[in-house]
Scaffold this motif. Structure first.
Motif, PDB file in Angstrom:
ATOM      1  N   LEU B 224       0.846  -1.198   0.000  1.00 12.10           N
ATOM      2  CA  LEU B 224       0.000   0.000   0.000  1.00 12.10           C
ATOM      3  C   LEU B 224       0.878   1.243   0.000  1.00 12.10           C
ATOM      4  CD1 LEU B 224      -3.100   0.670   2.155  1.00 12.10           C
ATOM      5  CD2 LEU B 224      -1.133   2.149   2.496  1.00 12.10           C
ATOM      6  N   ALA B 225       0.438   2.246  -0.751  1.00 13.67           N
ATOM      7  CA  ALA B 225       1.151   3.521  -0.739  1.00 13.67           C
ATOM      8  C   ALA B 225       0.139   4.645  -0.915  1.00 13.67           C
ATOM      9  CB  ALA B 225       2.184   3.577  -1.851  1.00 13.67           C
ATOM     10  N   ALA B 226       0.451   5.785  -0.327  1.00 13.38           N
ATOM     11  CA  ALA B 226      -0.452   6.934  -0.422  1.00 13.38           C
ATOM     12  C   ALA B 226       0.218   8.068  -1.196  1.00 13.38           C
ATOM     13  CB  ALA B 226      -0.881   7.373   0.969  1.00 13.38           C
ATOM     14  N   SER B 227       1.171   8.745  -0.580  1.00 17.80           N
ATOM     15  CA  SER B 227       1.716   9.966  -1.186  1.00 17.80           C
ATOM     16  C   SER B 227       2.422   9.684  -2.513  1.00 17.80           C
ATOM     17  CB  SER B 227       2.670  10.652  -0.220  1.00 17.80           C
ATOM     18  OG  SER B 227       3.702   9.783   0.162  1.00 17.80           O
ATOM     19  N   LEU B 228       3.093   8.546  -2.590  1.00 16.78           N
ATOM     20  CA  LEU B 228       3.829   8.194  -3.803  1.00 16.78           C
ATOM     21  C   LEU B 228       2.907   8.233  -5.034  1.00 16.78           C
ATOM     22  CD1 LEU B 228       6.713   7.082  -4.377  1.00 16.78           C
ATOM     23  CD2 LEU B 228       5.696   4.818  -4.329  1.00 16.78           C
ATOM     24  N   PHE B 229       1.700   7.667  -4.869  1.00 12.64           N
ATOM     25  CA  PHE B 229       0.737   7.658  -5.970  1.00 12.64           C
ATOM     26  C   PHE B 229       0.016   9.002  -6.051  1.00 12.64           C
ATOM     27  CE2 PHE B 229       0.500   2.901  -4.978  1.00 12.64           C
ATOM     28  CZ  PHE B 229       1.395   2.582  -5.983  1.00 12.64           C
ATOM     29  N   HIS B 230      -0.251   9.561  -4.871  1.00 13.42           N
ATOM     30  CA  HIS B 230      -1.032  10.785  -4.858  1.00 13.42           C
ATOM     31  C   HIS B 230      -0.300  11.934  -5.547  1.00 13.42           C
ATOM     32  CE1 HIS B 230      -4.362  13.148  -3.675  1.00 13.42           C
ATOM     33  NE2 HIS B 230      -3.574  14.053  -3.139  1.00 13.42           N
ATOM     34  N   TYR B 231       0.999  12.033  -5.320  1.00 12.85           N
ATOM     35  CA  TYR B 231       1.774  13.099  -5.958  1.00 12.85           C
ATOM     36  C   TYR B 231       2.355  12.655  -7.298  1.00 12.85           C
ATOM     37  CZ  TYR B 231       1.102  15.385  -1.508  1.00 12.85           C
ATOM     38  OH  TYR B 231       0.517  15.951  -0.399  1.00 12.85           O
ATOM     39  N   ARG B 232       1.890  11.505  -7.750  1.00 16.03           N
ATOM     40  CA  ARG B 232       2.214  10.979  -9.086  1.00 16.03           C
ATOM     41  C   ARG B 232       3.711  10.798  -9.312  1.00 16.03           C
ATOM     42  NH1 ARG B 232      -2.871  13.360 -12.526  1.00 16.03           N
ATOM     43  NH2 ARG B 232      -4.167  13.470 -10.697  1.00 16.03           N
ATOM     44  N   GLU B 233       4.416  10.500  -8.256  1.00 13.57           N
ATOM     45  CA  GLU B 233       5.837  10.181  -8.419  1.00 13.57           C
ATOM     46  C   GLU B 233       5.958   8.862  -9.158  1.00 13.57           C
ATOM     47  OE1 GLU B 233       7.682  10.625  -4.487  1.00 13.57           O
ATOM     48  OE2 GLU B 233       6.166  12.161  -4.145  1.00 13.57           O
ATOM     49  N   LEU B 234       5.027   7.964  -8.886  1.00 10.16           N
ATOM     50  CA  LEU B 234       4.909   6.711  -9.629  1.00 10.16           C
ATOM     51  C   LEU B 234       3.429   6.470  -9.864  1.00 10.16           C
ATOM     52  CD1 LEU B 234       7.236   4.247  -7.621  1.00 10.16           C
ATOM     53  CD2 LEU B 234       7.720   5.273  -9.848  1.00 10.16           C
ATOM     54  N   THR B 235       3.106   5.725 -10.944  1.00 11.59           N
ATOM     55  CA  THR B 235       1.714   5.321 -11.118  1.00 11.59           C
ATOM     56  C   THR B 235       1.599   3.842 -10.744  1.00 11.59           C
ATOM     57  OG1 THR B 235       1.958   4.567 -13.387  1.00 11.59           O
ATOM     58  CG2 THR B 235       1.443   6.908 -13.077  1.00 11.59           C
TER      59      THR B 235
END
Lengths: 200, 252
Positions: B224-235
């Motif tokens: 699970l990840a939140a900020s990584l996906f939220h700030y679109r650093e990775l999709t």
């Protein structure tokens, strides 16, 4: 019009949401006349086999389901699929709807139970109308601890979990999905759309 | 075989998506339904809403968020944050949630796990544990967004939660969370060795390699990840493509 059979054992909201999203007309009902008049039927189900059969009996729906399922497209989902078979071992031996030969038994495998998550479809019957547009190894979402045991002519797709679990079964107008098409993303929506296409 | 799952988490406050870094300093961002749809299009295997609304009165907004999301997103939805009773479970499941995650309420009243499991089935009861390493090498379960040390051993608690009927453990490493240095592999291994249900790894991922590492070096079933996906650093799609290249089974 598809009738979603409401017998008090199942989360009907997800199925309704998916049919609405696909633009398929439906009604949620436990009325015998409505079930007779519908062009297609969906039997959802969450929980335990004996409790669900008891609820179907209390609702007086066993006979009408058995009569109507062979006349028009019928889809059982998850426990609704397991109810299509002759009997189940869950807690106590219980008779099912006997629409497809086979029985329901506890999953015996070296992995975690329940079998919960996304697993790959191994398509056995490429002519299944519900699998139109579905590719070998497409993933669908499962949550269950019991599985059907049935034979080749009825197996449209299985999945591998240390044991081959029947994923999609069919006999004439009667279809059963062990997985939740309404929770299986684009693949699941396609299967429901295919079912909708069979309904006049 | 089952695919390894990639789960984006949306932190929701008063009906809006926010993301805290190390559980403090929260930024406001978008609409939860739109975010969930985007993640679903990217191939998310499940979506978690973590309700960080402070007051009880505002909690009904999360029920609306779930109801609206379930009309458009057709993958499993999990909701956590502030759930303290079987009635809270019922309201969220009725709105279209597939699983409900409990954290401090379960620590306060462990019987809630079995009550919910008996009524709704283990498959929809997720116990979330925020674990932090102590000086003696053990891990404690923390509550209140990581502010309060319960003194409870996190590994023993994970085991007890399963015995009481939890269907899944959502394990967040407070030490790794926000660092982007990778998942907390030792913690995950300790917990995976004592439980018989799926474990979701949370906290610390910053690169594609962190995702393959967690599946290669631990028995975690999901990440699970939140900020990584939220700030679109990775999709989600990039992560899954990477995992497929590493021969880790994923839904693509």
């Amino acid at each position: 019009m598809i009738a979603i059979i409401d017998y008090g054992a199942g989360n009907l909201f997800s199925v309704q949401n998916a049919l609405s999203y696909l633009g398929l007309s439906f009604q949620v009902t436990k009325d015998k006349k409505a079930i007779e008049n519908a062009d297609g039927l969906i039997l959802p189900g969450v929980g335990a086999f004996p409790d669900a059969m008891e609820k179907l009996k209390e609702s007086g729906l066993v006979e009408v389901i058995k009569n109507e399922a062979v006349k028009k497209p019928f889809l059982g989902i998850c426990l609704g699929m397991q109810l299509l078979f002759e009997e189940s071992d869950e807690f106590t031996l219980t008779h099912g709807l006997s629409l497809i030969p086979g029985r329901v038994e506890k999953i015996v495998c070296p992995y975690k139970i329940p079998h919960m998550g996304w697993n790959h479809l191994e398509i056995q019957n490429t002519d299944s109308p519900l699998l139109y547009g579905i590719k070998q190894n497409d993933s669908v979402y499962f949550v269950h601890s019991y599985m059907a045991k049935t034979t080749a002519p009825y197996l449209s797709a299985v999945c591998d979990y240390g044991v081959k679990i029947p994923a999609l079964v069919e006999r004439g107008t009667v279809f059963g999905a062990q997985f939740h098409p309404e929770k299986s993303g684009e693949v699941g929506l396609r299967i429901l759309k295919n079912f909708g296409g069979l309904v006049k | 075989m089952l695919n390894k799952r990639i789960i984006p988490c949306l932190d929701v406050k008063d009906g809006k998506v926010v993301k805290g870094i190390n559980f403090v300093g929260i930024k406001d961002v978008g609409d939860p339904v739109e975010c969930a749809e985007m993640y679903s299009r990217q191939g998310a295997d499940e979506i978690v809403f973590l309700d960080i609304t402070a007051t009880h009165e505002e909690r009904k907004t999360i029920v609306d968020v779930v109801r609206n999301t379930a009309k458009k997103v057709f993958v499993p939805l999990t909701v956590g944050g502030g759930i303290s009773s079987v009635e809270d479970f019922a309201a969220l499941l009725r709105a279209g949630a597939d699983k409900v995650s409990i954290n401090s309420a379960a620590l306060k009243d462990p019987a809630l796990i079995s009550k919910a499991a008996d009524r709704f089935g283990s498959q929809c009861v997720v116990v979330a544990i925020d674990a932090k390493k102590m000086e003696d090498g053990s891990y404690h379960a923390f509550v209140a967004g990581g502010r309060i040390d319960t003194g409870v051993d996190a590994v023993a608690w994970a085991k007890e939660a399963c015995e009481r009927g939890a269907g899944e453990i959502l394990l967040t490493s407070m030490d790794a969370d926000g660092t982007k240095k990778g998942f907390d592999l030792p913690l995950l291994n300790e917990v995976c060795s004592v439980v018989t249900v799926p474990v979701i790894a949370s906290g610390g991922c910053g690169t594609l390699e962190h995702f393959s590492e967690v599946f290669e070096k631990t028995d975690a079933d999901a990440a699970l990840a939140a900020s990584l996906f939220h700030y679109r650093e990775l999709t989600v799609g990039e992560v899954k493509t990477h995992l497929r290249e590493k021969n880790i089974p994923v839904r693509l």
